[in-house]
Scaffold this active site. Sequence first.
Site, mmCIF file in Angstrom:
data_model
loop_
_atom_site.group_PDB
_atom_site.id
_atom_site.type_symbol
_atom_site.label_atom_id
_atom_site.label_comp_id
_atom_site.label_asym_id
_atom_site.label_seq_id
_atom_site.Cartn_x
_atom_site.Cartn_y
_atom_site.Cartn_z
ATOM 1 N N GLY A 1 0.783 -1.243 -0.243
ATOM 2 C CA GLY A 1 0.215 -0.082 0.341
ATOM 3 C C GLY A 1 1.051 1.033 -0.236
ATOM 4 N N LYS A 2 1.764 1.343 0.982
ATOM 5 C CA LYS A 2 2.471 2.426 1.388
ATOM 6 C C LYS A 2 3.429 2.724 -0.361
ATOM 7 C CE LYS A 2 3.443 2.688 6.156
ATOM 8 N NZ LYS A 2 4.722 2.827 7.218
ATOM 9 N N ASP B 1 7.963 6.744 8.429
ATOM 10 C CA ASP B 1 7.443 5.830 9.706
ATOM 11 C C ASP B 1 6.030 5.982 10.017
ATOM 12 O OD1 ASP B 1 7.842 3.241 11.042
ATOM 13 O OD2 ASP B 1 7.739 4.772 12.528
ATOM 14 N N LYS C 1 -7.687 11.418 -1.290
ATOM 15 C CA LYS C 1 -6.482 11.092 -0.290
ATOM 16 C C LYS C 1 -5.312 11.619 -0.317
ATOM 17 C CE LYS C 1 -4.604 6.753 2.640
ATOM 18 N NZ LYS C 1 -4.704 5.660 2.393
ATOM 19 N N ARG D 1 0.208 11.629 4.792
ATOM 20 C CA ARG D 1 1.652 11.162 3.314
ATOM 21 C C ARG D 1 1.922 11.668 2.754
ATOM 22 N NH1 ARG D 1 -0.163 6.068 3.253
ATOM 23 N NH2 ARG D 1 1.584 5.313 5.579
#
Length: 202
Positions: free
Chosen positions: A13-14, A70, A183, A189
């Site tokens: 996902g990241k 992180d 998003k 992020r």
Amino acid sequence: MFNQLVLASSNAGKVAELQSLLADAGIEVLPQTQFGVPDADETGLSFIENAILKARHAARLTGLPAIADDSGLAVYALGGAPGIYSARYAAMHNALQNGETKDAANIRFLLKQMEHQQDRRAEFHCVLALVMHADDPVPLIAHGRWAGQVSNQLQGEGGFGYDPMFWLPDLQKTAAQLSKAEKSLLSHRGQALRLLLDMLQT
């Protein structure tokens, strides 16, 4: 400037999110799994420490500039938990159930902790650390923060992690109900990445 970065994460996902966010800047993001790099030991006590540890680890083993993320969810009523342990919250408390995905277990366990809590405020945090090489003395650090609430109801099919239970009162939606474009604009992020790109350009 550079046109390739290794991403110190094996979280699909990241990887997908950062690849799409950095593509506009002409930077190709290569996941560390492409180089056989194992996950670093996250021994830090903060998002910043862990992001730097992971970025240095990936840079050392690939010889490329590296970026690490992180991130996690900090819930006010739980004193900031799960925080840096967000990805392994249920496992740390031996709360995994057979056949359950890690994300599903984390959400179920968190909602159990919140059963009798009136204060539902929570924040997603993302710290991005970028190092040009493993011993870079001045890593670039960007911190994004996204405020919301812990919902009792899971809604939406998008996103990953805690997104289906992260309620955004202004939008009357969860993070998992947002489009990718929405998003990217709003998320912790997305915010951290825009800050990082500003630093790179200046």
